[in-house]
Design a protein around this motif. Structure first.
Motif, PDB file in Angstrom:
ATOM      1  N   UNK A 100       0.804  -1.206   0.000  1.00 59.20           N
ATOM      2  CA  UNK A 100       0.000   0.000   0.000  1.00 59.20           C
ATOM      3  C   UNK A 100       0.831   1.247   0.000  1.00 59.20           C
ATOM      4  N   UNK A 101       0.139   2.356   0.062  1.00 57.85           N
ATOM      5  CA  UNK A 101       0.785   3.665   0.065  1.00 57.85           C
ATOM      6  C   UNK A 101       1.117   4.049   1.499  1.00 57.85           C
ATOM      7  N   UNK A 102       1.366   5.324   1.698  1.00 56.75           N
ATOM      8  CA  UNK A 102       1.846   5.783   2.987  1.00 56.75           C
ATOM      9  C   UNK A 102       0.784   5.767   4.064  1.00 56.75           C
ATOM     10  N   UNK A 103       1.229   5.602   5.280  1.00 57.90           N
ATOM     11  CA  UNK A 103       0.445   5.931   6.456  1.00 57.90           C
ATOM     12  C   UNK A 103       0.971   7.249   6.977  1.00 57.90           C
ATOM     13  N   UNK A 104       0.098   8.216   7.168  1.00 54.07           N
ATOM     14  CA  UNK A 104       0.506   9.527   7.642  1.00 54.07           C
ATOM     15  C   UNK A 104       0.238   9.676   9.130  1.00 54.07           C
ATOM     16  N   UNK A 105       1.147  10.370   9.793  1.00 51.25           N
ATOM     17  CA  UNK A 105       1.009  10.677  11.208  1.00 51.25           C
ATOM     18  C   UNK A 105       0.965  12.196  11.320  1.00 51.25           C
TER      19      UNK A 105
ATOM     20  N   UNK B  25     -16.045   4.407  -7.501  1.00 51.30           N
ATOM     21  CA  UNK B  25     -16.405   3.678  -8.712  1.00 51.30           C
ATOM     22  C   UNK B  25     -15.293   3.645  -9.755  1.00 51.30           C
ATOM     23  N   UNK B  26     -14.369   4.589  -9.705  1.00 50.46           N
ATOM     24  CA  UNK B  26     -13.295   4.647 -10.703  1.00 50.46           C
ATOM     25  C   UNK B  26     -11.949   4.187 -10.161  1.00 50.46           C
ATOM     26  N   UNK B  27     -11.969   3.393  -9.129  1.00 46.63           N
ATOM     27  CA  UNK B  27     -10.713   2.974  -8.502  1.00 46.63           C
ATOM     28  C   UNK B  27      -9.871   2.162  -9.488  1.00 46.63           C
ATOM     29  N   UNK B  28      -8.590   2.450  -9.505  1.00 50.82           N
ATOM     30  CA  UNK B  28      -7.668   1.757 -10.401  1.00 50.82           C
ATOM     31  C   UNK B  28      -7.068   0.538  -9.708  1.00 50.82           C
ATOM     32  N   UNK B  29      -6.534  -0.369 -10.517  1.00 51.88           N
ATOM     33  CA  UNK B  29      -5.980  -1.601  -9.962  1.00 51.88           C
ATOM     34  C   UNK B  29      -4.775  -1.339  -9.068  1.00 51.88           C
ATOM     35  N   UNK B  30      -4.133  -0.184  -9.254  1.00 52.29           N
ATOM     36  CA  UNK B  30      -2.956   0.143  -8.460  1.00 52.29           C
ATOM     37  C   UNK B  30      -3.284   0.908  -7.186  1.00 52.29           C
ATOM     38  N   UNK B  31      -4.534   1.162  -6.934  1.00 50.30           N
ATOM     39  CA  UNK B  31      -4.930   2.001  -5.804  1.00 50.30           C
ATOM     40  C   UNK B  31      -5.404   1.193  -4.608  1.00 50.30           C
ATOM     41  N   UNK B  90      -8.668   7.031  -1.421  1.00 51.74           N
ATOM     42  CA  UNK B  90      -8.158   6.057  -2.375  1.00 51.74           C
ATOM     43  C   UNK B  90      -6.908   6.647  -3.004  1.00 51.74           C
ATOM     44  N   UNK B  91      -5.817   5.906  -2.963  1.00 53.76           N
ATOM     45  CA  UNK B  91      -4.573   6.458  -3.460  1.00 53.76           C
ATOM     46  C   UNK B  91      -3.690   5.364  -4.032  1.00 53.76           C
ATOM     47  N   UNK B  92      -2.793   5.792  -4.902  1.00 57.56           N
ATOM     48  CA  UNK B  92      -1.947   4.867  -5.629  1.00 57.56           C
ATOM     49  C   UNK B  92      -0.820   4.338  -4.746  1.00 57.56           C
ATOM     50  N   UNK B  93      -0.430   3.110  -4.997  1.00 58.76           N
ATOM     51  CA  UNK B  93       0.737   2.546  -4.302  1.00 58.76           C
ATOM     52  C   UNK B  93       1.939   3.443  -4.543  1.00 58.76           C
ATOM     53  N   UNK B  94       2.615   3.816  -3.496  1.00 60.25           N
ATOM     54  CA  UNK B  94       3.790   4.663  -3.632  1.00 60.25           C
ATOM     55  C   UNK B  94       3.482   6.123  -3.836  1.00 60.25           C
ATOM     56  N   UNK B  95       2.197   6.489  -3.724  1.00 57.49           N
ATOM     57  CA  UNK B  95       1.830   7.895  -3.905  1.00 57.49           C
ATOM     58  C   UNK B  95       2.402   8.747  -2.777  1.00 57.49           C
TER      59      UNK B  95
END
Lengths: 115, 110
Positions: A100-105, B25-31, B90-95
């Motif tokens: 996953x992405x970041x966890x923010x604190x 509804x528009x979530x991407x596979x990377x999110x 909802x956010x991308x991996x590594x965002x």
């Protein structure tokens, strides 16, 4: 427990004055963020940084500068404060790791009033 | 980035289970899907994250529909301390960024 400390907690400034908001994190996180929060807008990203010496513009950077002199410290600078910058400002640190992405604190916020 | 839609407010009594829905509804596979909450005079606090199916931790559980277009945050046995604004993100991996919307205001009544 991750720790993000903001100072001051409250600040009153005059229009045209310079304001510096400070943030310190003891989490050893690379990434740090400044958000502002206004009623009806949720949190909006102003500037962020992915390490000492770096600053990047977020969604609403106009009127703000940022400084990241070290891993631990991230400042938000209002060179010429305006009443429209009256808001609550939140600093956050984050790490990317695992799935996953970041966890923010987040810190507890700085309430800024510009008269 | 996918946009999320949440109910603006909910009410519950202490001791009830609360389910907060979020449509993406528009979530991407990377999110991924994140939930945070914010109590007055504090910054947001991370609750839980997930990609698919069902995730549980000591605070909450998260159910994600098979098509990943809907997620539901479940809070068991809410107390007055759970009164807060709950944000679905909802956010991308590594965002680098998490984009916070308006959230859901949960009111807990004694």
């Amino acid at each position: 427990e991750a720790a993000v400390t903001q100072s001051p907690r409250n600040k009153v400034a005059v229009t045209g004055g310079k304001v510096t908001l400070s943030c310190n994190q003891t989490n050893n996180h690379n990434n740090m963020y400044w958000y502002r929060q206004d009623t009806g807008h949720g949190l909006r990203l102003i500037h962020y940084s992915y390490g000492a010496g770096s600053t990047e513009k977020g969604d609403i950077p106009d009127g703000y500068k940022a400084s990241r002199p070290s891993q631990e410290n991230f400042s938000l600078i209002l060179e010429l404060a305006t009443p429209s910058q009256t808001s609550v400002y939140f600093c956050a640190s984050g790490r990317t790791g695992g799935a996953g992405a970041e966890t923010l604190y987040f810190g507890s916020g700085t309430r800024l009033t510009v008269l | 980035l996918a946009k999320t839609t949440q109910p603006p407010s909910m009410e519950a009594y202490e001791g009830q289970e609360v389910n907060v829905s979020c449509s993406h509804t528009n979530i991407a596979t990377s999110e991924y899907i994140y939930w945070y909450r914010q109590v007055p005079h504090q910054g947001p606090q991370f609750i839980i994250q997930g990609y698919k199916d069902y995730v549980v931790n000591e605070v909450a559980s998260l159910f994600i529909s098979a098509d990943r277009k809907l997620s539901t945050l479940s809070l068991p046995w809410v107390s007055l301390r759970d009164a807060a604004v709950y944000y679905c993100i909802v956010t991308d991996i590594g965002s680098w960024q998490l984009i916070f919307g308006s959230g859901t205001q949960l009111t807990v009544m004694p």
